[in-house]
Scaffold this motif. Structure first.
Motif, short mmCIF file in Angstrom:
data_model
loop_
_atom_site.label_atom_id
_atom_site.label_comp_id
_atom_site.label_asym_id
_atom_site.label_seq_id
_atom_site.Cartn_x
_atom_site.Cartn_y
_atom_site.Cartn_z
N PRO A 6 0.83 -1.21 0.00
CA PRO A 6 0.00 0.00 0.00
C PRO A 6 0.86 1.26 0.00
CG PRO A 6 -0.76 -1.56 1.66
CD PRO A 6 0.56 -2.06 1.17
N VAL A 7 0.41 2.26 -0.73
CA VAL A 7 1.11 3.55 -0.79
C VAL A 7 0.25 4.58 -0.05
CG1 VAL A 7 1.98 5.40 -2.27
CG2 VAL A 7 2.24 3.00 -2.97
N ILE A 8 0.84 5.24 0.94
CA ILE A 8 0.14 6.25 1.73
C ILE A 8 0.51 7.63 1.17
CG2 ILE A 8 -0.34 7.13 4.04
CD1 ILE A 8 -0.89 4.13 3.66
N PRO A 9 -0.45 8.39 0.64
CA PRO A 9 -0.15 9.72 0.12
C PRO A 9 0.44 10.62 1.21
CG PRO A 9 -2.35 9.02 -0.54
CD PRO A 9 -1.88 8.05 0.48
N ASN A 10 1.22 11.61 0.80
CA ASN A 10 1.91 12.46 1.76
C ASN A 10 0.95 13.18 2.71
OD1 ASN A 10 3.24 15.57 2.10
ND2 ASN A 10 4.54 13.84 2.65
N GLU A 11 -0.12 13.74 2.19
CA GLU A 11 -1.05 14.47 3.05
C GLU A 11 -1.68 13.54 4.09
OE1 GLU A 11 -3.45 17.35 4.85
OE2 GLU A 11 -1.63 17.53 3.61
N GLN A 12 -2.01 12.34 3.67
CA GLN A 12 -2.61 11.39 4.61
C GLN A 12 -1.58 10.95 5.66
OE1 GLN A 12 -4.27 7.79 2.82
NE2 GLN A 12 -6.20 8.24 3.85
N LEU A 49 -3.85 1.07 9.11
CA LEU A 49 -4.03 1.13 7.66
C LEU A 49 -5.51 1.11 7.31
CD1 LEU A 49 -2.67 1.07 4.85
CD2 LEU A 49 -2.65 -1.43 5.02
N GLU A 50 -6.27 0.30 8.04
CA GLU A 50 -7.70 0.17 7.75
C GLU A 50 -8.50 1.41 8.09
OE1 GLU A 50 -8.72 -3.17 10.12
OE2 GLU A 50 -7.50 -4.61 8.96
N THR A 51 -8.00 2.22 9.01
CA THR A 51 -8.77 3.37 9.49
C THR A 51 -8.22 4.71 9.01
OG1 THR A 51 -7.47 3.36 11.56
CG2 THR A 51 -9.55 2.13 11.54
N LEU A 52 -7.41 4.70 7.97
CA LEU A 52 -6.83 5.95 7.47
C LEU A 52 -7.90 6.96 7.06
CD1 LEU A 52 -3.77 4.77 5.33
CD2 LEU A 52 -3.71 6.12 7.43
N ASP A 53 -9.00 6.45 6.49
CA ASP A 53 -10.06 7.36 6.03
C ASP A 53 -10.83 8.01 7.19
OD1 ASP A 53 -9.40 6.85 3.42
OD2 ASP A 53 -10.90 5.25 3.16
N GLU A 54 -10.59 7.54 8.42
CA GLU A 54 -11.29 8.09 9.57
C GLU A 54 -10.49 9.19 10.28
OE1 GLU A 54 -12.27 4.84 12.15
OE2 GLU A 54 -13.04 3.61 10.49
N LEU A 55 -9.32 9.52 9.74
CA LEU A 55 -8.50 10.56 10.36
C LEU A 55 -9.22 11.90 10.32
CD1 LEU A 55 -5.04 9.64 8.80
CD2 LEU A 55 -5.65 9.47 11.22
N PRO A 56 -9.04 12.72 11.35
CA PRO A 56 -9.71 14.03 11.36
C PRO A 56 -9.18 14.94 10.27
CG PRO A 56 -8.13 13.86 13.16
CD PRO A 56 -8.24 12.49 12.57
N ALA A 57 -10.05 15.82 9.81
CA ALA A 57 -9.63 16.80 8.80
C ALA A 57 -8.72 17.84 9.45
CB ALA A 57 -10.85 17.48 8.20
N PRO A 58 -7.75 18.35 8.71
CA PRO A 58 -6.86 19.35 9.28
C PRO A 58 -7.59 20.64 9.60
CG PRO A 58 -6.45 19.11 6.92
CD PRO A 58 -7.39 18.01 7.32
#
Length: 401
Positions: free
Chosen positions: A4-10, A276-285
């Motif tokens: 998996p590749v994690i984008p820089n902003e994420q 990795l599974e919860t990356l989309d649940e990170l708070p917005a900046p």
């Protein structure tokens, strides 16, 4: 399988969330609540420089702006929720990690004892027993309580007098503990009179120390290389962390990921599968602007800060003035997930004096951003002095080439 590749902003959002820098800096900052903040960070570096605020106080204030310095002294000196020792530098560390420091005590004891003969000759070894006996019989003491002369030759420990060196040796080897600080002066006592008995009695194997240190580091970094895991507490050796990563990957405890760096390159790291599974649940900046300590845990690793955020930072205190690009000691400034500049400010009487703010390359200082920066400066002034702010003429500057 494809890594998996994690984008820089994420990756930035994950890293900052683990460092308590994505949530608003509000909430309680005393007692158990403050101890939980320190626990979440893993350690808080202690530093004596105090132009605006000491490093440990600024680190905690940037996450809880109701924080006041006496609260840290309470959880460390009275509640014993934390202890003071070395990571990469002197730090306040959650008490639950104290048993892991046995490995550090043993390593420092052997290394420093061997160096004493080179520095001072055999005559300094009896000083250890003398100082230990003094503390055992008289209780809490600092170096000023010991009567002896300064050493005559230059040494690796800043020409300290023999008893001061002995106190530091006994602290670094675990026989003494820092029981409190008054101002910035350390006071020592026997570890058995400082560290809670249930913590002191814990027996932890080398294998458990390595596992717990790596787990704690990965919990707090979000993703890491084996070298970064070892460097987090500076407690275990890089080879130990490398072996742990290989085994954890083989067992499926961690997964390999490629982190996209600020320059677009990829850096192989590991992370917990759940992370990795919860990356989309990170708070917005948040657009909130924060002044950070140069020793903030998120920025302490200068190379990582440059790789992840494109932020090149160095303290200019040791750079001769003609070659200095910034003030001798400037504070990083963050907005959301971006380091937008650095600010030179210091207490002057009852006001906070702002000498200069340098924006980073590509950062536009429009009216809204300047207003958010000045709002943070005003909050910083209330924390540092309780007073107002004075701005030097021309304080708002562009990036330095």
């Amino acid at each position: 399988m494809t890594t998996p590749v994690i984008p820089n902003e994420q990756a930035r959002r994950l890293f900052l969330a683990r460092h308590g820098l994505m949530e608003p800096p509000s909430g309680p900052a005393k007692g158990a609540a403050l101890a939980q903040v320190v626990h979440g960070l893993g350690f808080v570096q202690v530093d004596s420089v105090n132009t605006f605020a000491r490093a440990h106080d600024l680190i905690l204030w940037s996450r809880r702006q109701t924080y006041r310095p006496a609260a840290l002294r309470w959880i460390n000196d009275r509640a014993r929720a934390t202890f003071e020792h070395w990571t990469h530098d002197a730090s306040i560390i959650p008490m639950e990690f104290y048993p892991l420091w046995r490995m550090r005590f043993e390593r420092d004891r052997a290394r420093l004892h061997a160096k004493w003969k080179d520095w001072h000759g055999e005559g300094f070894h009896p000083e250890i027993d003398k100082v230990l006996r003094h503390v055992a019989e008289n209780g809490v003491c600092c170096s000023a309580d010991m009567e002896d002369e300064r050493v005559e030759k230059s040494t690796g420990w800043w020409d300290w007098k023999p008893s001061k060196v002995a106190l530091e040796y006994l602290w670094r080897s675990g026989e003494l503990a820092v029981t409190k600080r008054v101002g910035f002066r350390k006071f020592y006592d026997l570890s058995e009179r400082v560290i809670p008995s249930d913590v002191l009695a814990q027996q932890v194997s080398d294998a458990e120390i390595i596992d717990r240190a790596c787990v704690a580091a990965l919990d707090r970094l979000g993703f890491a290389t084996s070298g970064e895991l070892a460097a987090f507490f500076d407690l275990i050796r890089p080879g130990d962390a490398k072996t742990w990563v290989a085994q954890a990957l083989a067992e499926g405890r961690v997964v390999a990921v490629d982190i996209t760096l600020n320059n677009g390159q990829l850096r192989r790291s590991v992370m917990w599968p759940k992370g990795l599974e919860t990356l989309d649940e990170l708070p917005a900046p948040s657009p909130r602007v924060r002044v950070l300590s140069p020793f903030d845990p998120a920025l302490r690793d200068r190379k990582r800060a440059e790789r992840l955020f494109g932020f090149h930072y160095r303290i200019e205190i040791f750079v001769p003035a003609p070659k200095r690009r910034y003030g001798y000691y400037v504070f990083p400034v963050m907005e959301g997930t971006r380091l937008i500049g650095r600010i030179d400010m210091a207490r002057e009487g009852e006001a906070l004096s702002v000498r200069a703010f340098w924006a980073e390359q590509g950062v536009s200082m429009g009216a809204g951003r300047v207003a958010r920066l000045q709002a943070e400066i005003a909050r910083a002034a209330r924390f540092a002095t309780g007073g107002g702010v004075r701005y030097d003429e021309g304080w708002l500057r562009g990036p330095v080439a």
